[in-house]
Enzyme design. Structure first.
Site, short mmCIF file in Angstrom:
data_model
loop_
_atom_site.label_atom_id
_atom_site.label_comp_id
_atom_site.label_asym_id
_atom_site.label_seq_id
_atom_site.Cartn_x
_atom_site.Cartn_y
_atom_site.Cartn_z
N TRP A 109 -3.58 1.90 11.27
CA TRP A 109 -4.63 1.53 10.64
C TRP A 109 -4.42 2.08 9.00
O TRP A 109 -5.24 3.00 8.41
CB TRP A 109 -5.74 2.39 11.14
N TYR B 280 3.35 -9.76 15.55
CA TYR B 280 3.65 -8.50 14.74
C TYR B 280 4.28 -7.44 15.34
O TYR B 280 5.32 -6.91 15.00
CB TYR B 280 2.34 -8.18 13.96
N GLN C 152 0.96 -1.28 0.09
CA GLN C 152 0.00 0.07 -0.04
C GLN C 152 0.88 1.13 -0.14
O GLN C 152 0.73 2.27 -0.90
CB GLN C 152 -1.00 0.09 1.22
N1 LIG Z 1 -1.37 -1.87 7.32
C1 LIG Z 1 -1.32 -1.42 8.22
O1 LIG Z 1 -2.59 -1.05 8.70
C2 LIG Z 1 -0.36 -0.58 9.01
C3 LIG Z 1 -0.57 -0.29 10.22
C4 LIG Z 1 0.59 0.52 10.95
C5 LIG Z 1 1.93 0.35 10.21
N2 LIG Z 1 2.08 -0.43 9.25
C6 LIG Z 1 3.42 -0.42 8.53
O2 LIG Z 1 3.44 0.27 7.40
C7 LIG Z 1 4.35 -0.38 6.45
C8 LIG Z 1 3.57 -0.47 5.22
O3 LIG Z 1 2.50 -1.12 5.11
P1 LIG Z 1 1.78 -1.62 4.00
O4 LIG Z 1 0.18 -1.51 4.70
O5 LIG Z 1 1.98 -0.84 3.01
O6 LIG Z 1 1.98 -2.88 3.69
P2 LIG Z 1 1.43 -4.15 2.90
O7 LIG Z 1 0.76 -3.59 1.83
O8 LIG Z 1 1.09 -5.21 3.47
O9 LIG Z 1 3.12 -4.29 1.95
C9 LIG Z 1 3.95 -4.92 2.43
C10 LIG Z 1 5.02 -4.97 1.46
O10 LIG Z 1 6.11 -5.95 1.97
C11 LIG Z 1 6.52 -6.61 0.92
N3 LIG Z 1 7.26 -7.76 1.47
C12 LIG Z 1 6.63 -8.93 2.53
N4 LIG Z 1 7.66 -9.72 2.69
C13 LIG Z 1 8.82 -9.37 2.00
C14 LIG Z 1 10.05 -9.92 1.87
N5 LIG Z 1 10.21 -11.27 2.24
N6 LIG Z 1 10.75 -9.32 0.89
C15 LIG Z 1 10.65 -8.02 0.34
N7 LIG Z 1 9.37 -7.53 0.48
C16 LIG Z 1 8.46 -8.21 1.33
C17 LIG Z 1 5.38 -7.29 0.44
O11 LIG Z 1 5.41 -7.91 -0.81
P3 LIG Z 1 4.52 -8.77 -1.58
O12 LIG Z 1 3.65 -7.84 -2.17
O13 LIG Z 1 5.21 -9.77 -2.58
O14 LIG Z 1 3.54 -9.85 -0.68
C18 LIG Z 1 4.33 -6.16 0.30
O15 LIG Z 1 4.41 -5.51 -0.85
C19 LIG Z 1 4.82 -1.62 6.88
O16 LIG Z 1 6.05 -1.43 7.74
C20 LIG Z 1 3.81 -1.82 8.29
O17 LIG Z 1 4.45 -2.84 9.11
C21 LIG Z 1 0.98 -0.93 8.43
#
Ligand SMILES: NC(=O)c1ccc[n+]([C@@H]2O[C@H](COP(=O)([O-])OP(=O)(O)OC[C@H]3O[C@@H](n4cnc5c(N)ncnc54)[C@H](OP(=O)(O)O)[C@@H]3O)[C@@H](O)[C@H]2O)c1
Length: 299
Positions: free
Chosen positions: A159, A133, A11
């Protein structure tokens, strides 16, 4: 200038890419060509030697780590892999950033907190994660701070939603259209954050002198949308905008058990990031409307 962005299919990664490729928000001294977006297929953070190998031939001035293992429930079953991606890979990225004299921006989460506070969390509050997590994301933050006491920034957000991939909005839209009624948790409170808003802020920060100057002490900042709501209220607003007639029922977390425990109240104080970078925080309602308008347009 070479800027690496990991998690290009996620995202946040996609939201940064969209701005870089379509907007003028990047620095006038920067071009979209300065940005290199990588996914798991280019740089697998689950594999230590793959990471070392990748950086042998690739040098950067700034690394923005948007990649993470984010599936909170699945994480409970995959401790080793989650720890590798959310913790050990972050430590390795920090070591590499030091070696390459690169600056590092790393994204973390409100889930480092236990959610038992009744006031907004400050960056100085003691974390106490309640799920795998959160534990691994906190370990990543700590490792980064130890390896890089200077030249890095950690942004904790909450979120996160966007027009991309699977998230709360896409789930609610799907279920709302399939069902006549739906139960949604009403005793977890947080601040929804539009990934495009966070992407904007990250691109602002990397332009800022405070970030660019070498030798700055590593900082943690909180960033989320403005406002506090429950998942139930969030779902209500999504249904209202989309004119979905499915009846919503508020339920307690206890009635909706999940493998990964969720913190109850993870409102983040934004004061530090607002003061440091003179930024404006977007209201969650207006950002949700923006996101849903884009979703409709792109359907
Ligand atoms: N989503 C939430 O609600 C939330 C809330 C608070 C904080 N965050 C933090 O915000 C950041 C961005 O979150 P997001 O929602 O954009 O996450 P996301 O949509 O789940 O995207 C995470 C990305 O990480 C990649 N990834 C996972 N395993 C990997 C690996 N082994 N090697 C390389 N890439 C890998 C995934 O690749 P694939 O597409 O190939 O699976 C995915 O594209 C993260 O640090 C998350 O912890 C998220």
């Amino acid at each position: 200038m070479r800027i690496l962005v990991t998690g290009k299919n996620g995202q946040l990664g996609r939201s940064i890419q969209k701005i870089v490729n379509t907007d003028t928000k990047i620095d006038k001294n920067q071009s979209p060509n300065d940005f290199i977006f990588v996914g798991r297929e280019d740089l697998d953070l689950g594999n230590e030697s793959n990471i070392s190998h990748y950086f042998k031939n690739n040098k950067f001035d700034i690394i923005i780590n948007c990649a993470a293992f984010t599936a909170v429930d699945k994480a409970e079953q995959e401790l080793e892999l989650v720890n590798q991606i959310n913790h050990l890979a972050v430590k390795q990225l920090a070591r590499i950033a030091n070696k390459q004299q690169a600056k590092l921006i790393h994204v973390s989460t409100d889930y480092v907190f236990d959610g038992e506070s009744n006031k907004p969390y400050l960056e100085t509050d003691t974390p106490n994660p309640v799920n795998v997590y959160g534990i691994t994301k906190l370990a990543g933050e700590k490792a980064l701070q130890t390896v890089m006491p200077i030249n890095a920034v950690v942004i904790r957000t909450s979120w996160l939603y966007s027009e991309y991939g699977n998230n709360f909005i896409s789930t609610m839209l799907k279920l709302g259209k399939e069902r006549d009624e739906l139960k949604v948790v009403s005793d977890q409170i947080g601040s929804p954050t539009y990934a495009a808003d966070l992407a904007d802020i990250i691109l602002e920060i990397i332009k800022h002198k405070k970030f660019r100057d070498r030798g700055q002490t590593t900082q943690i900042y909180h960033y989320s949308g403005e406002g506090e709501i429950s998942w139930y209220e969030f779902a209500k607003e999504i249904f209202k905008i989309e004119k979905i007639e499915c009846e919503l029922h508020p339920v307690k977390s206890q009635q909706y058990p999940s493998p990964g425990k969720r913190p109850k109240n993870t409102i983040l104080s934004q004061d530090k990031i607002v003061k440091a970078f003179n930024i404006k925080i977007s209201n969650w309602e207006s950002s949700l409307n923006t996101c849903m308008t884009i979703l409709k347009r792109e359907q």
